[in-house]
Motif scaffolding. Structure first.
Motif, PDB file in Angstrom:
ATOM      1  N   PRO A   7       0.800  -1.225   0.000  1.00 48.54           N
ATOM      2  CA  PRO A   7       0.000   0.000   0.000  1.00 48.54           C
ATOM      3  C   PRO A   7       0.837   1.281   0.000  1.00 48.54           C
ATOM      4  CG  PRO A   7       0.003  -0.993   2.184  1.00 48.54           C
ATOM      5  CD  PRO A   7       0.674  -1.981   1.259  1.00 48.54           C
ATOM      6  N   GLN A   8       2.149   1.154   0.248  1.00 52.53           N
ATOM      7  CA  GLN A   8       3.077   2.299   0.258  1.00 52.53           C
ATOM      8  C   GLN A   8       2.643   3.367   1.257  1.00 52.53           C
ATOM      9  OE1 GLN A   8       3.623   3.483  -3.908  1.00 52.53           O
ATOM     10  NE2 GLN A   8       5.330   2.048  -4.049  1.00 52.53           N
ATOM     11  N   THR A   9       2.353   2.908   2.467  1.00 48.30           N
ATOM     12  CA  THR A   9       1.939   3.826   3.543  1.00 48.30           C
ATOM     13  C   THR A   9       2.980   3.914   4.654  1.00 48.30           C
ATOM     14  OG1 THR A   9       0.701   2.002   4.554  1.00 48.30           O
ATOM     15  CG2 THR A   9      -0.524   3.519   3.136  1.00 48.30           C
ATOM     16  N   VAL A  10       4.160   3.340   4.437  1.00 46.19           N
ATOM     17  CA  VAL A  10       5.225   3.360   5.444  1.00 46.19           C
ATOM     18  C   VAL A  10       6.181   4.514   5.165  1.00 46.19           C
ATOM     19  CG1 VAL A  10       7.196   2.122   6.436  1.00 46.19           C
ATOM     20  CG2 VAL A  10       5.099   0.880   5.851  1.00 46.19           C
ATOM     21  N   ILE A  11       6.506   5.265   6.200  1.00 47.18           N
ATOM     22  CA  ILE A  11       7.574   6.271   6.142  1.00 47.18           C
ATOM     23  C   ILE A  11       8.747   5.703   6.927  1.00 47.18           C
ATOM     24  CG2 ILE A  11       8.264   8.628   6.680  1.00 47.18           C
ATOM     25  CD1 ILE A  11       5.251   9.339   6.736  1.00 47.18           C
ATOM     26  N   ALA A  12       9.915   5.645   6.314  1.00 49.58           N
ATOM     27  CA  ALA A  12      11.088   5.058   6.975  1.00 49.58           C
ATOM     28  C   ALA A  12      12.097   6.151   7.318  1.00 49.58           C
ATOM     29  CB  ALA A  12      11.740   4.014   6.073  1.00 49.58           C
ATOM     30  N   VAL A  13      12.458   6.209   8.596  1.00 48.11           N
ATOM     31  CA  VAL A  13      13.529   7.098   9.038  1.00 48.11           C
ATOM     32  C   VAL A  13      14.774   6.238   9.216  1.00 48.11           C
ATOM     33  CG1 VAL A  13      14.237   8.872  10.681  1.00 48.11           C
ATOM     34  CG2 VAL A  13      11.802   8.471  10.262  1.00 48.11           C
ATOM     35  N   ASN A 219      10.974   8.436  -1.845  1.00 47.81           N
ATOM     36  CA  ASN A 219      10.518   9.758  -1.409  1.00 47.81           C
ATOM     37  C   ASN A 219       9.714   9.701  -0.116  1.00 47.81           C
ATOM     38  OD1 ASN A 219       8.056   8.739  -2.275  1.00 47.81           O
ATOM     39  ND2 ASN A 219       7.738  10.274  -3.873  1.00 47.81           N
ATOM     40  N   GLN A 220       9.657   8.516   0.502  1.00 51.14           N
ATOM     41  CA  GLN A 220       9.068   8.370   1.832  1.00 51.14           C
ATOM     42  C   GLN A 220      10.131   7.982   2.857  1.00 51.14           C
ATOM     43  OE1 GLN A 220       4.862   6.897  -0.155  1.00 51.14           O
ATOM     44  NE2 GLN A 220       5.568   5.800   1.645  1.00 51.14           N
ATOM     45  N   MET A 221      11.385   8.340   2.557  1.00 54.70           N
ATOM     46  CA  MET A 221      12.489   8.068   3.471  1.00 54.70           C
ATOM     47  C   MET A 221      13.124   9.371   3.949  1.00 54.70           C
ATOM     48  SD  MET A 221      14.540   4.867   1.779  1.00 54.70           S
ATOM     49  CE  MET A 221      13.760   3.278   1.514  1.00 54.70           C
ATOM     50  N   GLY A 240      16.291   9.756  -5.020  1.00 54.30           N
ATOM     51  CA  GLY A 240      14.963   9.163  -5.138  1.00 54.30           C
ATOM     52  C   GLY A 240      13.850  10.049  -4.626  1.00 54.30           C
ATOM     53  N   GLY A 241      14.181  11.274  -4.224  1.00 48.27           N
ATOM     54  CA  GLY A 241      13.152  12.199  -3.756  1.00 48.27           C
ATOM     55  C   GLY A 241      12.966  12.210  -2.255  1.00 48.27           C
ATOM     56  N   GLY A 242      13.811  11.458  -1.508  1.00 49.49           N
ATOM     57  CA  GLY A 242      13.719  11.463  -0.052  1.00 49.49           C
ATOM     58  C   GLY A 242      14.396  12.679   0.542  1.00 49.49           C
ATOM     59  N   ARG A 243      14.362  12.769   1.865  1.00 50.25           N
ATOM     60  CA  ARG A 243      14.932  13.909   2.570  1.00 50.25           C
ATOM     61  C   ARG A 243      16.149  13.471   3.382  1.00 50.25           C
ATOM     62  NH1 ARG A 243      11.380  18.089   2.894  1.00 50.25           N
ATOM     63  NH2 ARG A 243      13.321  19.285   3.151  1.00 50.25           N
ATOM     64  N   THR A 244      17.119  14.359   3.500  1.00 48.19           N
ATOM     65  CA  THR A 244      18.376  14.030   4.184  1.00 48.19           C
ATOM     66  C   THR A 244      18.737  15.132   5.167  1.00 48.19           C
ATOM     67  OG1 THR A 244      19.576  15.008   2.312  1.00 48.19           O
ATOM     68  CG2 THR A 244      19.264  12.618   2.298  1.00 48.19           C
TER      69      THR A 244
END
Length: 316
Positions: A7-13, A219-221, A240-244
């Motif tokens: 479902p792509q509802t996980v945000i991974a830190v 982009n969910q990381m 990939g569009g994630g944040r750092t």
């Protein structure tokens, strides 16, 4: 359209450990326990690559050479009797930055609101470290995170003929490397989380899975680390569009300059002090960034639902 795999509802830190969650290197309690001078150990480790190349080796893994040197210390009796149980015990002595481990649950709580909960949005925490798995396992952060990628040792190597012979008596002492994670192979761990091979055993990290089918889109990381050694990980997530985000220790001018350089080189989106207590710059950046990702997921899923129901577009 094929059925959605996840479902792509996980945000991974994604977290580094040394100098990110802890102000120093986790091996410090180990050196203190065996009365070994850490400056001497690291000076020797830093000199090993040149020594071995001079001896004829073409390639030496400098990032993880310290692991072999630890085994040399075990064999020489300087770390006599060192086993995984002792590493876990010493892991409890590793100091942590302010706000750790409380930051993990506080970030999970960001999505504990109806707008996000109805979509099943959740937050996972994963540690990617060049350090020692068993020491992290003994620290207070271990039961607060979803996964740990770090280096491991084997205590009882399987001897020749072990498939047909009874297992020998266990010898509790580190003898071989079991798993090694370095600055570059951290990216493999990122792709394991991305594709879901860490959560679904039937999925391999090298399986061809379209981005729209992967468990945790890049982009969910959010990737949090302290310095240049994490540039490969920063690059993969950011591309990939994630944040750092880069962190530095209080009153550590050298670490501040490194974090600032990463920001100026656009390797990271922002940087701040490694203080994770509420209302600090770092904590607020993580909370607001995570909330923005959750809002994007919820918006995407609302759009998909409306499209599936054939609802007409609303007025602006």
């Amino acid at each position: 359209m094929s059925e959605q795999l996840f479902p792509q509802t996980v945000i991974a830190v994604l977290w580094d450990f040394d100098r990110t969650l802890s102000p120093g290197y986790m091996q410090e309690p180990l050196f203190a326990h065996f009365d070994v001078d850490p400056d001497v150990f690291w000076a020797e480790t830093n000199a090993l690559a040149q020594r071995y190349r001079a001896g004829g080796l073409a390639h030496v893994s400098e990032d993880t050479m310290y692991l072999n040197h630890m085994l040399t210390y075990v064999e020489a009796g300087r770390f006599a009797g060192l086993d995984n149980a002792l590493l876990r015990e010493l892991g409890a002595q590793v100091p942590l930055y302010p706000g750790v481990p409380e930051i993990f649950e506080r970030l999970r709580a960001v999505v504990d609101q109806p707008a996000f909960a109805r979509h099943g949005i959740s937050v996972e925490h994963h540690i990617l470290s060049n350090g020692l798995y068993q020491m992290i396992a003994g620290s207070p952060v271990f039961d607060k995170v979803n996964g740990v990628w770090a280096c491991e040792f084997i205590e009882d190597p399987a001897p020749p003929g072990f498939l047909d012979a009874p297992p020998p008596e266990r010898r509790r002492q580190l003898r071989q490397l079991g798993y090694v994670l370095d600055n570059t192979t951290k990216t493999r761990a990122i792709f394991e989380i991305n594709k879901g091979s860490n959560a679904e055993p039937g999925i391999g990290v090298n399986d061809a899975i379209p981005p729209e089918q992967r468990r945790v889109p890049m982009n969910q990381m959010i990737y949090v680390a302290d310095g240049p050694t994490d540039i490969p990980g920063f690059s993969v997530v950011r591309r990939g569009g994630g944040r750092t985000y880069a962190v530095y220790g209080r009153a550590d001018a050298r670490a501040f300059r490194k974090a600032k350089d990463l920001s100026e080189q656009q390797r990271v989106d922002d940087f701040g002090e490694a203080d994770y207590r509420p209302d600090t710059h770092t904590s607020m950046w993580l909370e607001t960034t995570l909330a923005a990702i959750a809002e994007r997921i919820a918006g995407r899923r609302d759009t998909l639902r409306d499209h599936s129901l054939g609802k007409p577009p609303g007025h602006r």
